[in-house]
Scaffold this motif. Structure first.
Motif, mmCIF file in Angstrom:
data_model
loop_
_atom_site.group_PDB
_atom_site.id
_atom_site.type_symbol
_atom_site.label_atom_id
_atom_site.label_comp_id
_atom_site.label_asym_id
_atom_site.label_seq_id
_atom_site.Cartn_x
_atom_site.Cartn_y
_atom_site.Cartn_z
ATOM 1 N N SER A 138 -22.680 -7.368 23.648
ATOM 2 C CA SER A 138 -24.024 -8.109 23.299
ATOM 3 C C SER A 138 -23.720 -9.065 22.070
ATOM 4 N N THR A 139 -24.554 -9.817 21.849
ATOM 5 C CA THR A 139 -24.508 -11.130 20.479
ATOM 6 C C THR A 139 -25.117 -10.116 19.576
ATOM 7 N N PRO A 140 -24.401 -10.060 18.299
ATOM 8 C CA PRO A 140 -25.152 -9.431 17.196
ATOM 9 C C PRO A 140 -26.018 -10.353 16.594
ATOM 10 N N THR A 141 -27.011 -9.789 15.785
ATOM 11 C CA THR A 141 -27.889 -10.852 14.865
ATOM 12 C C THR A 141 -27.106 -10.363 13.451
ATOM 13 N N PRO A 142 -27.136 -11.476 12.738
ATOM 14 C CA PRO A 142 -26.660 -11.262 11.102
ATOM 15 C C PRO A 142 -27.367 -10.269 10.252
ATOM 16 N N GLY A 143 -26.381 -9.594 9.707
ATOM 17 C CA GLY A 143 -27.085 -8.265 8.969
ATOM 18 C C GLY A 143 -26.904 -8.723 7.578
ATOM 19 N N ASP A 144 -27.158 -7.765 6.628
ATOM 20 C CA ASP A 144 -27.172 -8.002 5.222
ATOM 21 C C ASP A 144 -26.216 -7.099 4.359
ATOM 22 N N PHE A 145 -25.095 -6.944 4.852
ATOM 23 C CA PHE A 145 -24.119 -5.917 4.291
ATOM 24 C C PHE A 145 -23.473 -6.731 3.272
ATOM 25 N N VAL A 146 -23.175 -6.233 2.065
ATOM 26 C CA VAL A 146 -22.580 -6.763 1.077
ATOM 27 C C VAL A 146 -21.426 -5.754 0.627
ATOM 28 N N SER A 147 -20.437 -6.064 -0.198
ATOM 29 C CA SER A 147 -19.365 -5.142 -0.639
ATOM 30 C C SER A 147 -19.969 -4.613 -1.745
ATOM 31 N N ALA A 148 -19.593 -3.391 -2.081
ATOM 32 C CA ALA A 148 -19.654 -2.598 -3.345
ATOM 33 C C ALA A 148 -18.528 -2.140 -4.026
ATOM 34 N N GLU A 149 -18.522 -1.406 -5.079
ATOM 35 C CA GLU A 149 -17.304 -1.160 -5.946
ATOM 36 C C GLU A 149 -16.378 -0.090 -4.775
ATOM 37 N N ALA A 150 -15.350 -0.259 -4.869
ATOM 38 C CA ALA A 150 -14.235 0.445 -4.101
ATOM 39 C C ALA A 150 -14.592 2.137 -4.421
ATOM 40 N N LEU A 151 -14.607 2.711 -3.370
ATOM 41 C CA LEU A 151 -14.680 4.340 -3.555
ATOM 42 C C LEU A 151 -13.284 4.903 -3.689
ATOM 43 N N VAL A 152 -12.352 4.274 -3.085
ATOM 44 C CA VAL A 152 -10.981 4.835 -2.996
ATOM 45 C C VAL A 152 -9.874 3.651 -3.493
ATOM 46 N N ALA A 153 -9.342 3.911 -4.485
ATOM 47 C CA ALA A 153 -8.360 2.745 -5.236
ATOM 48 C C ALA A 153 -6.892 2.768 -4.308
ATOM 49 N N SER A 154 -6.481 1.531 -4.496
ATOM 50 C CA SER A 154 -5.133 1.421 -3.894
ATOM 51 C C SER A 154 -4.278 1.671 -5.302
ATOM 52 N N ILE A 155 -2.754 1.893 -4.997
ATOM 53 C CA ILE A 155 -2.046 2.318 -5.960
ATOM 54 C C ILE A 155 -1.043 0.863 -6.067
ATOM 55 N N ASP A 156 -0.785 0.526 -7.325
ATOM 56 C CA ASP A 156 0.075 -0.747 -7.591
ATOM 57 C C ASP A 156 1.430 -0.132 -7.144
ATOM 58 N N ARG A 157 2.273 -1.376 -6.599
ATOM 59 C CA ARG A 157 3.602 -1.094 -6.114
ATOM 60 C C ARG A 157 4.351 -0.950 -7.313
ATOM 61 N N VAL A 158 4.239 -1.359 -8.409
ATOM 62 C CA VAL A 158 4.880 -1.169 -9.546
ATOM 63 C C VAL A 158 4.880 0.268 -10.208
ATOM 64 N N ALA A 159 3.734 0.707 -10.041
ATOM 65 C CA ALA A 159 3.472 2.167 -10.491
ATOM 66 C C ALA A 159 4.202 3.024 -9.517
ATOM 67 N N LEU A 160 4.215 2.844 -8.198
ATOM 68 C CA LEU A 160 5.064 3.501 -7.217
ATOM 69 C C LEU A 160 6.575 3.324 -7.433
ATOM 70 N N LEU A 161 7.127 2.254 -7.741
ATOM 71 C CA LEU A 161 8.447 1.935 -8.244
ATOM 72 C C LEU A 161 8.858 3.084 -9.406
ATOM 73 N N GLU A 162 8.080 2.896 -10.525
ATOM 74 C CA GLU A 162 8.201 3.582 -11.533
ATOM 75 C C GLU A 162 8.034 5.089 -11.433
ATOM 76 N N SER A 163 7.433 5.573 -10.627
ATOM 77 C CA SER A 163 7.245 7.042 -10.110
ATOM 78 C C SER A 163 8.919 7.483 -9.415
ATOM 79 N N VAL A 164 9.064 6.527 -8.504
ATOM 80 C CA VAL A 164 10.527 6.851 -7.811
ATOM 81 C C VAL A 164 11.558 6.827 -8.775
ATOM 82 N N ARG A 165 11.532 5.896 -9.657
ATOM 83 C CA ARG A 165 12.711 5.787 -10.793
ATOM 84 C C ARG A 165 12.623 7.035 -11.765
ATOM 85 N N HIS A 166 11.348 7.414 -12.154
ATOM 86 C CA HIS A 166 11.346 8.454 -13.209
ATOM 87 C C HIS A 166 10.769 9.790 -12.708
#
Length: 282
Positions: A138-166
């Protein structure tokens, strides 16, 4: 009406579609070897009122050659796409696929990343719905959804690398199949193997033989055995390109073990760096 934030079964979805309030339903079926196959299958038949979300075009962002095979999309671009497909603020969302939740879990995590908590994966997906019949798009009608603050954080690759090394506090969990984790049968990414110190939890281990998610208590016991004394909030979930790791994130949420992080670039980003360390032994 209850709000569904992890799983919804076929009967509950039928009731919502029949009695309201109407949910936003998204078909996320996909085939990594044939990127158009899922959309073709969607056009041939899908759940009532379902719209299609494409893993590459909608649920991933542009690739640079160094950010993995399925980088995160731009938040506002994805929010605009969901508005275009009719999503309203606070509306119940149901996502599904025909692959055991492999791609629907990615959409589930992304919606939560955008701050939309009323999102659930259809337990058993399209196969569990077959007896209920299929409908034309079916063809949708436009909604009013907007992005809010993230509930789950991604982890920075650098932090992962440091975790592996140390030997830092993070526990890295890899959702790929055991053979790819060991560095065998690697046909998708630059190098075979896994991030040093990572633990393997193949995402399909979250499902019972009938294709439904295992009970919460079973998932909780299995993940506690995997993580040991580490709290889920100190775990980083990764896979090949940040897709099936969301299946493990969903399973953790079902188990009541909240707060784990996603490494979006996952192995496809990690392995593209020739200086990043790798392991192949279990």
């Amino acid at each position: 009406m209850p709000t569904y934030s992890t799983l919804i079964n076929r009967h509950a979805l039928e009731a919502l579609l029949r009695e309201g309030p109407a949910p936003a339903v998204f078909d996320c079926s996909f085939d990594l070897a044939d990127p158009e196959k899922g959309e073709i299958a969607y056009a041939q038949g899908h759940l009532p009122s379902a719209q299609y979300l494409h893993l590459g075009r909608d649920l991933s962002g542009p690739k640079t050659g160094h950010n993995g095979r399925h980088p995160l999309p731009d938040r506002e671009v994805l929010a605009a796409r969901l508005r275009e497909l009719g999503l309203q603020r606070g509306q119940q969302v149901v996502v599904y696929d025909a692959q055991g939740g492999m791609f629907a879990a990615r959409a589930w995590w992304l919606l939560r990343w955008l701050g939309h908590s009323a999102v659930a994966v259809l337990d058993g997906g399209l196969p569990a719905w077959q007896a209920a019949g299929l409908a034309l798009p079916s063809t949708p009608t436009p909604g009013d959804f907007v992005s809010a603050e993230a509930l789950v954080a991604s982890i920075d690759r650098v932090a992962l690398l440091e975790s592996v090394r140390h030997q830092g506090p993070w526990v890295i969990v890899d959702a790929r199949a055991a053979d790819r984790f060991r560095g065998e049968n690697e046909t998708l990414d630059a190098r075979g193997g896994h991030i040093p110190g990572a633990r393997n939890r193949f995402f399909r281990g979250n499902l019972a033989e009938d294709g439904l998610f295992k009970p919460a208590a079973v998932l909780r016991d299995e993940f506690k055995a995997l993580l040991g004394d580490t709290d889920a909030r100190q775990s980083v979930q990764q896979c090949g390109s940040g897709v099936t790791a969301c299946h493990n994130l969903l399973a953790l949420e079902i188990a009541g073990m909240r707060g784990a992080s996603l490494y979006p670039g996952s192995w496809s980003e990690w392995s593209s760096d020739p200086d990043a360390p790798i392991e192949t032994a279990l």
